[in-house]
Design a protein around this motif. Sequence first.
Motif, short mmCIF file in Angstrom:
data_model
loop_
_atom_site.label_atom_id
_atom_site.label_comp_id
_atom_site.label_asym_id
_atom_site.label_seq_id
_atom_site.Cartn_x
_atom_site.Cartn_y
_atom_site.Cartn_z
N ARG A 183 40.70 8.32 32.51
CA ARG A 183 41.98 8.51 32.38
C ARG A 183 42.80 6.98 32.84
NH1 ARG A 183 43.01 12.25 37.46
NH2 ARG A 183 44.97 11.74 37.36
N ARG A 184 44.01 7.11 32.42
CA ARG A 184 44.59 5.88 32.59
C ARG A 184 44.85 5.36 33.87
NH1 ARG A 184 47.61 5.09 27.59
NH2 ARG A 184 47.65 6.75 26.41
N ALA A 197 53.02 6.86 32.55
CA ALA A 197 52.01 5.80 32.39
C ALA A 197 51.51 5.88 31.12
CB ALA A 197 51.10 5.90 33.64
N THR A 198 52.06 6.24 30.26
CA THR A 198 51.55 6.58 28.84
C THR A 198 51.22 5.27 28.07
OG1 THR A 198 53.71 6.59 27.55
CG2 THR A 198 52.70 8.84 28.21
N VAL A 215 50.97 15.18 40.35
CA VAL A 215 50.45 14.83 39.13
C VAL A 215 50.66 15.89 38.06
CG1 VAL A 215 48.30 13.91 37.79
CG2 VAL A 215 48.61 13.40 40.16
N ALA A 216 50.81 15.11 36.75
CA ALA A 216 51.21 16.20 35.65
C ALA A 216 52.50 16.97 35.86
CB ALA A 216 50.14 17.21 35.35
N GLN A 269 48.68 14.23 32.33
CA GLN A 269 48.13 13.59 33.61
C GLN A 269 48.84 12.20 33.63
OE1 GLN A 269 46.12 14.64 35.80
NE2 GLN A 269 46.09 16.64 34.74
N ASP A 270 49.68 11.73 32.55
CA ASP A 270 50.32 10.33 32.49
C ASP A 270 51.75 10.45 33.37
OD1 ASP A 270 48.16 9.15 31.22
OD2 ASP A 270 48.94 9.64 29.54
N TYR A 271 52.11 11.67 33.52
CA TYR A 271 53.41 11.92 34.16
C TYR A 271 53.39 12.19 35.67
CZ TYR A 271 55.07 11.38 29.23
OH TYR A 271 55.28 10.83 28.18
N SER A 272 53.94 11.67 36.56
CA SER A 272 53.84 11.86 37.89
C SER A 272 55.35 11.94 38.71
CB SER A 272 52.84 10.95 38.80
OG SER A 272 51.66 11.11 37.94
N PHE A 273 55.39 12.78 39.76
CA PHE A 273 56.47 12.68 40.39
C PHE A 273 56.11 12.44 41.91
CE2 PHE A 273 59.18 14.77 43.46
CZ PHE A 273 60.60 14.56 42.93
#
Length: 219
Positions: free
Chosen positions: A3-4, A164-165, A212-213, A186-190
């Motif tokens: 994962r990134r 985080a892409t 996450v996601a 998974q690269d987008y989080s709040f």
Amino acid sequence: MNRRPAALLAAATMTAAAVFSLTACGGGSADSEDKDKIAGADDGASKSASPSASDDGIDRPRINLPKDVKDVFEGGRTGDPKKDAVLADNARRISSVTEAVTVDAEKHPALKFYSSGDALLSAANHVKGFYKKNKSFVGTTRYYDRKVTFLKDGAAAVTYCMDATKTYPKDRKSGKVDRSIPASAQDYSFYNTRLEKNEEGVWQTTSVLTTVAAKRCMP
């Protein structure tokens, strides 16, 4: 699949944050996006640059990121000086964690300067995890939809999204960067964070809750 690295930051923060509840921020679990919104105050957003030196008279530690690492922040100029100060220290806290992961140094004073309590613990565990696996990262991480809510007890809540892409894992020993990892949810989080102003006038992050996601952060 690997994962990134910035997505791993969100996962590590969520794990460490699971032991407490942001009750002053309205509560909510890391799996519930409906509860991420905070009631009680207005907010604002506009474009802003990376965290920089402040003219508030506070002796702040310098944060220097490698040339191939960048944190990009949006929503730092609201027109409200108090909100802008909170967002500035929120950005500095984020970059202090980035610096601790990507810069090999004996000490990282900014990490403790902008974090305390559970937030400091989660950040320290996250950084330790990278070093233990001999990993770092390169690339650009974007932070956006940043909003401030002032709480009745004098603290502040800052919510924001992370993209985080454009970050890629780097082997700390060989220096090799893996750019083969495709972008994913998974690269987008709040993030839902709590900040408290200390005696020096610094808005320290004291707790962090992460989704996450997060669909609300995806394009």
